[in-house]
Design a protein around this motif. Structure first.
Motif, mmCIF file in Angstrom:
data_model
loop_
_atom_site.group_PDB
_atom_site.id
_atom_site.type_symbol
_atom_site.label_atom_id
_atom_site.label_comp_id
_atom_site.label_asym_id
_atom_site.label_seq_id
_atom_site.Cartn_x
_atom_site.Cartn_y
_atom_site.Cartn_z
ATOM 1 N N THR A 150 -31.107 -10.433 2.599
ATOM 2 C CA THR A 150 -32.307 -9.895 3.224
ATOM 3 C C THR A 150 -33.320 -10.963 3.607
ATOM 4 O OG1 THR A 150 -33.214 -9.511 1.026
ATOM 5 C CG2 THR A 150 -32.063 -7.672 2.090
ATOM 6 N N ARG A 151 -32.962 -12.222 3.397
ATOM 7 C CA ARG A 151 -33.830 -13.280 3.890
ATOM 8 C C ARG A 151 -32.974 -14.478 4.259
ATOM 9 N NH1 ARG A 151 -37.098 -15.500 -1.444
ATOM 10 N NH2 ARG A 151 -35.357 -16.629 -2.343
ATOM 11 N N ASP A 152 -33.570 -15.450 4.931
ATOM 12 C CA ASP A 152 -32.813 -16.575 5.451
ATOM 13 C C ASP A 152 -32.337 -17.519 4.352
ATOM 14 O OD1 ASP A 152 -34.845 -16.919 8.465
ATOM 15 O OD2 ASP A 152 -33.131 -15.622 7.993
ATOM 16 N N THR A 153 -33.105 -17.634 3.280
ATOM 17 C CA THR A 153 -32.753 -18.574 2.211
ATOM 18 C C THR A 153 -32.063 -17.842 1.072
ATOM 19 O OG1 THR A 153 -34.600 -20.026 2.751
ATOM 20 C CG2 THR A 153 -33.580 -20.292 0.587
ATOM 21 N N TYR A 154 -30.865 -18.268 0.778
ATOM 22 C CA TYR A 154 -30.123 -17.755 -0.368
ATOM 23 C C TYR A 154 -29.198 -18.870 -0.818
ATOM 24 C CZ TYR A 154 -26.942 -16.848 3.529
ATOM 25 O OH TYR A 154 -26.182 -16.976 4.661
ATOM 26 N N TYR A 155 -28.476 -18.623 -1.882
ATOM 27 C CA TYR A 155 -27.629 -19.660 -2.467
ATOM 28 C C TYR A 155 -26.179 -19.203 -2.478
ATOM 29 C CZ TYR A 155 -32.066 -21.545 -3.883
ATOM 30 O OH TYR A 155 -33.339 -22.047 -3.866
ATOM 31 N N ILE A 156 -25.297 -20.133 -2.183
ATOM 32 C CA ILE A 156 -23.865 -19.863 -2.218
ATOM 33 C C ILE A 156 -23.192 -20.877 -3.142
ATOM 34 C CG2 ILE A 156 -21.709 -19.803 -0.925
ATOM 35 C CD1 ILE A 156 -23.427 -17.481 -0.226
ATOM 36 N N VAL A 165 -7.415 -19.059 -8.049
ATOM 37 C CA VAL A 165 -8.103 -18.193 -7.097
ATOM 38 C C VAL A 165 -9.501 -18.775 -6.902
ATOM 39 C CG1 VAL A 165 -8.952 -15.886 -6.589
ATOM 40 C CG2 VAL A 165 -6.794 -16.181 -7.824
ATOM 41 N N TYR A 166 -9.874 -18.961 -5.668
ATOM 42 C CA TYR A 166 -11.161 -19.566 -5.323
ATOM 43 C C TYR A 166 -12.109 -18.475 -4.834
ATOM 44 C CZ TYR A 166 -9.297 -24.214 -5.914
ATOM 45 O OH TYR A 166 -8.754 -25.373 -6.457
ATOM 46 N N TYR A 167 -13.303 -18.472 -5.402
ATOM 47 C CA TYR A 167 -14.310 -17.459 -5.098
ATOM 48 C C TYR A 167 -15.572 -18.107 -4.546
ATOM 49 C CZ TYR A 167 -11.594 -14.605 -8.411
ATOM 50 O OH TYR A 167 -10.605 -13.919 -9.070
ATOM 51 N N CYS A 168 -16.222 -17.421 -3.630
ATOM 52 C CA CYS A 168 -17.602 -17.783 -3.331
ATOM 53 C C CYS A 168 -18.513 -16.711 -3.918
ATOM 54 C CB CYS A 168 -17.850 -17.992 -1.848
ATOM 55 S SG CYS A 168 -17.670 -16.546 -0.796
ATOM 56 N N ALA A 169 -19.686 -17.144 -4.293
ATOM 57 C CA ALA A 169 -20.660 -16.278 -4.929
ATOM 58 C C ALA A 169 -22.016 -16.532 -4.297
ATOM 59 C CB ALA A 169 -20.710 -16.559 -6.427
ATOM 60 N N GLY A 170 -22.869 -15.509 -4.306
ATOM 61 C CA GLY A 170 -24.162 -15.662 -3.667
ATOM 62 C C GLY A 170 -25.280 -15.027 -4.450
ATOM 63 N N ASP A 171 -26.475 -15.537 -4.224
ATOM 64 C CA ASP A 171 -27.656 -14.946 -4.835
ATOM 65 C C ASP A 171 -28.879 -15.307 -4.009
ATOM 66 O OD1 ASP A 171 -28.240 -13.480 -7.561
ATOM 67 O OD2 ASP A 171 -29.936 -14.793 -7.152
ATOM 68 N N GLY A 214 -25.339 -12.919 -8.227
ATOM 69 C CA GLY A 214 -25.218 -11.479 -8.308
ATOM 70 C C GLY A 214 -24.135 -10.897 -7.422
ATOM 71 N N TYR A 215 -23.617 -11.718 -6.521
ATOM 72 C CA TYR A 215 -22.639 -11.211 -5.565
ATOM 73 C C TYR A 215 -21.441 -12.144 -5.540
ATOM 74 C CZ TYR A 215 -26.812 -8.752 -4.050
ATOM 75 O OH TYR A 215 -27.947 -7.988 -4.019
ATOM 76 N N TRP A 216 -20.269 -11.522 -5.448
ATOM 77 C CA TRP A 216 -19.017 -12.275 -5.473
ATOM 78 C C TRP A 216 -18.062 -11.752 -4.420
ATOM 79 C CZ3 TRP A 216 -17.828 -16.339 -8.822
ATOM 80 C CH2 TRP A 216 -18.807 -16.617 -9.789
ATOM 81 N N GLY A 217 -17.304 -12.686 -3.832
ATOM 82 C CA GLY A 217 -16.212 -12.291 -2.977
ATOM 83 C C GLY A 217 -14.995 -11.922 -3.792
ATOM 84 N N ARG A 218 -13.945 -11.516 -3.128
ATOM 85 C CA ARG A 218 -12.723 -11.105 -3.818
ATOM 86 C C ARG A 218 -11.812 -12.279 -4.133
ATOM 87 N NH1 ARG A 218 -10.619 -5.330 -1.379
ATOM 88 N NH2 ARG A 218 -12.498 -4.150 -1.890
ATOM 89 N N GLY A 219 -12.071 -13.404 -3.535
ATOM 90 C CA GLY A 219 -11.287 -14.594 -3.828
ATOM 91 C C GLY A 219 -10.157 -14.828 -2.847
ATOM 92 N N THR A 220 -9.725 -16.073 -2.802
ATOM 93 C CA THR A 220 -8.579 -16.453 -1.987
ATOM 94 C C THR A 220 -7.693 -17.372 -2.827
ATOM 95 O OG1 THR A 220 -7.885 -17.375 0.156
ATOM 96 C CG2 THR A 220 -9.770 -18.430 -0.900
ATOM 97 N N GLN A 221 -6.409 -17.121 -2.791
ATOM 98 C CA GLN A 221 -5.466 -17.863 -3.629
ATOM 99 C C GLN A 221 -5.136 -19.212 -2.998
ATOM 100 O OE1 GLN A 221 -3.851 -16.980 -6.701
ATOM 101 N NE2 GLN A 221 -3.187 -19.123 -6.617
ATOM 102 N N VAL A 222 -5.220 -20.244 -3.815
ATOM 103 C CA VAL A 222 -4.758 -21.573 -3.420
ATOM 104 C C VAL A 222 -3.645 -21.973 -4.375
ATOM 105 C CG1 VAL A 222 -5.364 -24.018 -3.262
ATOM 106 C CG2 VAL A 222 -6.959 -22.273 -2.424
ATOM 107 N N THR A 223 -2.499 -22.293 -3.817
ATOM 108 C CA THR A 223 -1.358 -22.716 -4.624
ATOM 109 C C THR A 223 -0.921 -24.091 -4.151
ATOM 110 O OG1 THR A 223 -0.645 -20.422 -4.897
ATOM 111 C CG2 THR A 223 0.967 -22.142 -5.397
#
Length: 126
Positions: free
Chosen positions: A28-34, A96-102, A114-123
């Motif tokens: 909801t705003r331009d500045t957030y963290y990943i 499994v690699y995840y990105c997360a945000g807040d 507070g927010y997470w993706g579902r992840g992507t597998q790296v083998t």
């Protein structure tokens, strides 16, 4: 609604490279963290890197610094896309690699986000 979608995972040989993408939307705003995290089977979730949506500098954990880099493309910023470039991949990078945000916090602690993706597998295999 905040959504984080990872992509770019797959199978790579030892010594190879991959670039993961995280598309963030709904903040909801331009500045957030990943942040980027990974979790290997039977192991705890491990922090890799984080940055704010408006900075060009990322913070990378010492254990992967020099091999992994996090960035955002200014041209893609309107799409909320950040990247994790991974070089010289080793079998131990398989996870499994995840990105997360807040909106308010960024760092190496998973519970900042507070927010997470579902992840992507790296083998990584030989």
């Amino acid at each position: 609604e905040v959504q984080l979608v990872e992509s770019g995972g797959g199978l790579v040989q030892i010594g190879g490279s991959l670039r993961l993408s995280c598309a963030a939307s709904g903040f909801t705003r331009d500045t957030y963290y990943i942040g980027w995290f990974r979790q290997a089977p039977g192991k705890a979730r491990e922090a890799l890197a984080f940055m704010s949506s408006t900075d060009s500098d990322a913070f990378v954990v010492a254990s992967v610094k020099g091999r992994f880099a996090m960035s955002r493309n200014a041209a893609d910023n309107a799409k909320g896309v950040v990247y994790l470039q991974m070089n010289d991949l080793q079998a131990a990078d398989t996870a499994v690699y995840y990105c997360a945000g807040d909106l308010y916090k960024g760092g190496f602690l998973a519970n900042y986000y507070g927010y997470w993706g579902r992840g992507t597998q790296v083998t990584v295999s030989s």
